[in-house]
Design a protein around this motif. Structure first.
Motif, PDB file in Angstrom:
ATOM      1  N   GLY A  70      63.837  27.461  45.401  1.00 30.66           N
ATOM      2  CA  GLY A  70      64.835  28.324  46.010  1.00 30.66           C
ATOM      3  C   GLY A  70      64.981  28.249  47.501  1.00 30.66           C
ATOM      4  N   THR A  71      63.930  27.945  48.234  1.00 30.56           N
ATOM      5  CA  THR A  71      64.012  27.992  49.687  1.00 30.56           C
ATOM      6  C   THR A  71      64.215  26.623  50.298  1.00 30.56           C
ATOM      7  OG1 THR A  71      62.649  29.977  49.718  1.00 30.56           O
ATOM      8  CG2 THR A  71      62.809  28.755  51.771  1.00 30.56           C
ATOM      9  N   ASP A  72      63.352  25.675  49.949  1.00 32.18           N
ATOM     10  CA  ASP A  72      63.436  24.355  50.589  1.00 32.18           C
ATOM     11  C   ASP A  72      64.082  23.297  49.706  1.00 32.18           C
ATOM     12  OD1 ASP A  72      61.443  23.976  48.741  1.00 32.18           O
ATOM     13  OD2 ASP A  72      59.879  23.531  50.202  1.00 32.18           O
ATOM     14  N   SER A  73      64.557  23.680  48.535  1.00 37.50           N
ATOM     15  CA  SER A  73      65.198  22.769  47.581  1.00 37.50           C
ATOM     16  C   SER A  73      64.323  21.584  47.215  1.00 37.50           C
ATOM     17  CB  SER A  73      66.558  22.290  48.113  1.00 37.50           C
ATOM     18  OG  SER A  73      67.452  23.371  48.203  1.00 37.50           O
ATOM     19  N   ALA A  74      63.012  21.796  47.184  1.00 44.35           N
ATOM     20  CA  ALA A  74      62.103  20.758  46.702  1.00 44.35           C
ATOM     21  C   ALA A  74      62.416  20.519  45.233  1.00 44.35           C
ATOM     22  CB  ALA A  74      60.652  21.198  46.873  1.00 44.35           C
ATOM     23  N   VAL A  75      62.340  19.269  44.807  1.00 46.23           N
ATOM     24  CA  VAL A  75      62.650  18.901  43.431  1.00 46.23           C
ATOM     25  C   VAL A  75      61.351  18.517  42.719  1.00 46.23           C
ATOM     26  CG1 VAL A  75      63.922  17.326  41.927  1.00 46.23           C
ATOM     27  CG2 VAL A  75      64.953  18.109  44.077  1.00 46.23           C
ATOM     28  N   LEU A  76      61.071  19.206  41.619  1.00 47.98           N
ATOM     29  CA  LEU A  76      59.921  18.884  40.779  1.00 47.98           C
ATOM     30  C   LEU A  76      60.462  18.198  39.537  1.00 47.98           C
ATOM     31  CD1 LEU A  76      57.971  22.244  41.082  1.00 47.98           C
ATOM     32  CD2 LEU A  76      57.587  20.129  42.349  1.00 47.98           C
ATOM     33  N   ASN A  77      60.161  16.921  39.392  1.00 48.41           N
ATOM     34  CA  ASN A  77      60.664  16.132  38.270  1.00 48.41           C
ATOM     35  C   ASN A  77      59.613  15.994  37.186  1.00 48.41           C
ATOM     36  OD1 ASN A  77      63.371  15.229  38.966  1.00 48.41           O
ATOM     37  ND2 ASN A  77      62.376  14.209  40.686  1.00 48.41           N
ATOM     38  N   GLY A  78      59.907  16.512  36.015  1.00 48.44           N
ATOM     39  CA  GLY A  78      59.045  16.336  34.863  1.00 48.44           C
ATOM     40  C   GLY A  78      58.064  17.474  34.648  1.00 48.44           C
ATOM     41  N   ARG A  79      57.671  17.608  33.381  1.00 47.54           N
ATOM     42  CA  ARG A  79      56.726  18.651  32.982  1.00 47.54           C
ATOM     43  C   ARG A  79      55.408  18.525  33.741  1.00 47.54           C
ATOM     44  NH1 ARG A  79      55.183  18.126  27.000  1.00 47.54           N
ATOM     45  NH2 ARG A  79      57.272  18.934  26.656  1.00 47.54           N
ATOM     46  N   LYS A  80      54.896  17.295  33.866  1.00 46.71           N
ATOM     47  CA  LYS A  80      53.604  17.105  34.538  1.00 46.71           C
ATOM     48  C   LYS A  80      53.656  17.594  35.981  1.00 46.71           C
ATOM     49  CE  LYS A  80      50.997  13.453  33.067  1.00 46.71           C
ATOM     50  NZ  LYS A  80      50.668  12.018  32.965  1.00 46.71           N
ATOM     51  N   ALA A  81      54.732  17.294  36.690  1.00 48.43           N
ATOM     52  CA  ALA A  81      54.867  17.732  38.085  1.00 48.43           C
ATOM     53  C   ALA A  81      54.923  19.254  38.174  1.00 48.43           C
ATOM     54  CB  ALA A  81      56.110  17.118  38.722  1.00 48.43           C
ATOM     55  N   GLN A  82      55.631  19.873  37.235  1.00 47.66           N
ATOM     56  CA  GLN A  82      55.714  21.335  37.260  1.00 47.66           C
ATOM     57  C   GLN A  82      54.363  21.972  36.946  1.00 47.66           C
ATOM     58  OE1 GLN A  82      59.077  23.454  35.708  1.00 47.66           O
ATOM     59  NE2 GLN A  82      60.337  21.602  35.750  1.00 47.66           N
ATOM     60  N   LEU A  83      53.665  21.430  35.971  1.00 42.26           N
ATOM     61  CA  LEU A  83      52.352  21.989  35.646  1.00 42.26           C
ATOM     62  C   LEU A  83      51.381  21.826  36.811  1.00 42.26           C
ATOM     63  CD1 LEU A  83      52.011  20.956  31.907  1.00 42.26           C
ATOM     64  CD2 LEU A  83      52.540  23.221  32.838  1.00 42.26           C
ATOM     65  N   ALA A  84      51.463  20.709  37.532  1.00 43.81           N
ATOM     66  CA  ALA A  84      50.611  20.514  38.717  1.00 43.81           C
ATOM     67  C   ALA A  84      50.945  21.549  39.781  1.00 43.81           C
ATOM     68  CB  ALA A  84      50.768  19.101  39.260  1.00 43.81           C
ATOM     69  N   ALA A  85      52.232  21.822  39.971  1.00 44.19           N
ATOM     70  CA  ALA A  85      52.641  22.832  40.955  1.00 44.19           C
ATOM     71  C   ALA A  85      52.161  24.217  40.547  1.00 44.19           C
ATOM     72  CB  ALA A  85      54.159  22.821  41.122  1.00 44.19           C
ATOM     73  N   TRP A  86      52.265  24.544  39.250  1.00 45.10           N
ATOM     74  CA  TRP A  86      51.792  25.853  38.792  1.00 45.10           C
ATOM     75  C   TRP A  86      50.278  25.956  38.921  1.00 45.10           C
ATOM     76  CZ3 TRP A  86      54.898  29.460  39.309  1.00 45.10           C
ATOM     77  CH2 TRP A  86      56.240  29.353  38.965  1.00 45.10           C
ATOM     78  N   ARG A  87      49.580  24.863  38.678  1.00 43.49           N
ATOM     79  CA  ARG A  87      48.118  24.870  38.844  1.00 43.49           C
ATOM     80  C   ARG A  87      47.760  25.257  40.283  1.00 43.49           C
ATOM     81  NH1 ARG A  87      47.209  20.298  36.801  1.00 43.49           N
ATOM     82  NH2 ARG A  87      46.562  21.039  34.754  1.00 43.49           N
ATOM     83  N   ARG A  88      48.462  24.672  41.253  1.00 44.16           N
ATOM     84  CA  ARG A  88      48.221  25.019  42.667  1.00 44.16           C
ATOM     85  C   ARG A  88      48.567  26.479  42.931  1.00 44.16           C
ATOM     86  NH1 ARG A  88      50.546  19.964  43.097  1.00 44.16           N
ATOM     87  NH2 ARG A  88      52.572  20.821  43.664  1.00 44.16           N
ATOM     88  N   GLU A  89      49.697  26.939  42.390  1.00 43.76           N
ATOM     89  CA  GLU A  89      50.101  28.341  42.575  1.00 43.76           C
ATOM     90  C   GLU A  89      49.054  29.293  42.003  1.00 43.76           C
ATOM     91  OE1 GLU A  89      52.848  30.062  43.844  1.00 43.76           O
ATOM     92  OE2 GLU A  89      53.713  28.233  44.684  1.00 43.76           O
ATOM     93  N   PHE A  90      48.540  28.973  40.836  1.00 45.80           N
ATOM     94  CA  PHE A  90      47.567  29.849  40.179  1.00 45.80           C
ATOM     95  C   PHE A  90      46.250  29.905  40.932  1.00 45.80           C
ATOM     96  CE2 PHE A  90      49.674  28.910  35.802  1.00 45.80           C
ATOM     97  CZ  PHE A  90      50.744  29.724  36.134  1.00 45.80           C
TER      98      PHE A  90
END
Length: 125
Positions: free
Chosen positions: A39-59
Motif C-alpha cells: 500500500g505505501t511503497d508499491s513493492a511487488v511480492l511475486n509468488g506464494r513463496k515470496a509472500q510467505l517469506a514476507a509474512w515470516r519477517r512480519e511475524f
C-alpha cells in the motif's frame, strides 16, 4: 455455496492466520503465482513463496503489526471462476491502528477452493 460466502470465509481464515502468525494456514489461501502490491511503497511480492517469506519477517517483528482485511463487496464473474473483493484494511500494533486503507483482491476458484491471485493495497491513513 455462493462465491460471496466462500470468499468471505476464506478471507476470515486469512485474517485468523495473520492474527495467529500461522504461515501454514496462509499458504493454501494463495495461488502459487499470487501477486501482492503493498500500500505505501508499491513493492511487488511475486509468488506464494515470496509472500510467505514476507509474512515470516512480519511475524518475527516486535512489536508485531496485525493486519486485518474487511471485505465490503465481492463481485463474482458469471462467465469465469473468478471474483473481485473490495474492502478496507488496517494494521494494528499493541491495540493502536498505525496504518489503514483500501484494497482489491482477485480470487480464482481452483479445485473447488477459492485462492487469491492478486491483491493491491492503498494506504490512506
Amino acid at each position: 455455496m455462493s462465491a460471496d460466502l466462500a470468499i468471505r470465509l476464506r478471507r476470515a481464515a486469512f485474517n485468523r492466520a495473520l492474527a495467529e502468525g500461522d504461515l501454514a494456514a496462509i499458504g493454501p489461501l494463495l495461488a502459487i503465482d499470487a501477486v501482492l502490491v503493498t500500500g505505501t511503497d508499491s513493492a511487488v511480492l511475486n509468488g506464494r513463496k515470496a509472500q510467505l517469506a514476507a509474512w515470516r519477517r512480519e511475524f518475527a517483528a516486535a512489536p508485531r503489526t496485525v493486519y486485518t482485511r474487511t471485505p465490503e463487496t465481492i463481485v463474482a464473474s458469471p462467465v469465469e471462476p473468478i471474483a473481485f473483493e473490495h474492502g478496507r484494511w488496517q494494521g494494528v500494533v499493541a491495540g493502536v491502528t498505525n496504518a489503514s486503507g483500501a484494497y482489491t483482491a482477485k480470487w480464482r476458484e481452483t479445485g473447488g477452493l477459492w485462492v487469491i491471485e492478486a491483491e493491491i493495497y492503498l494506504t490512506l491513513a
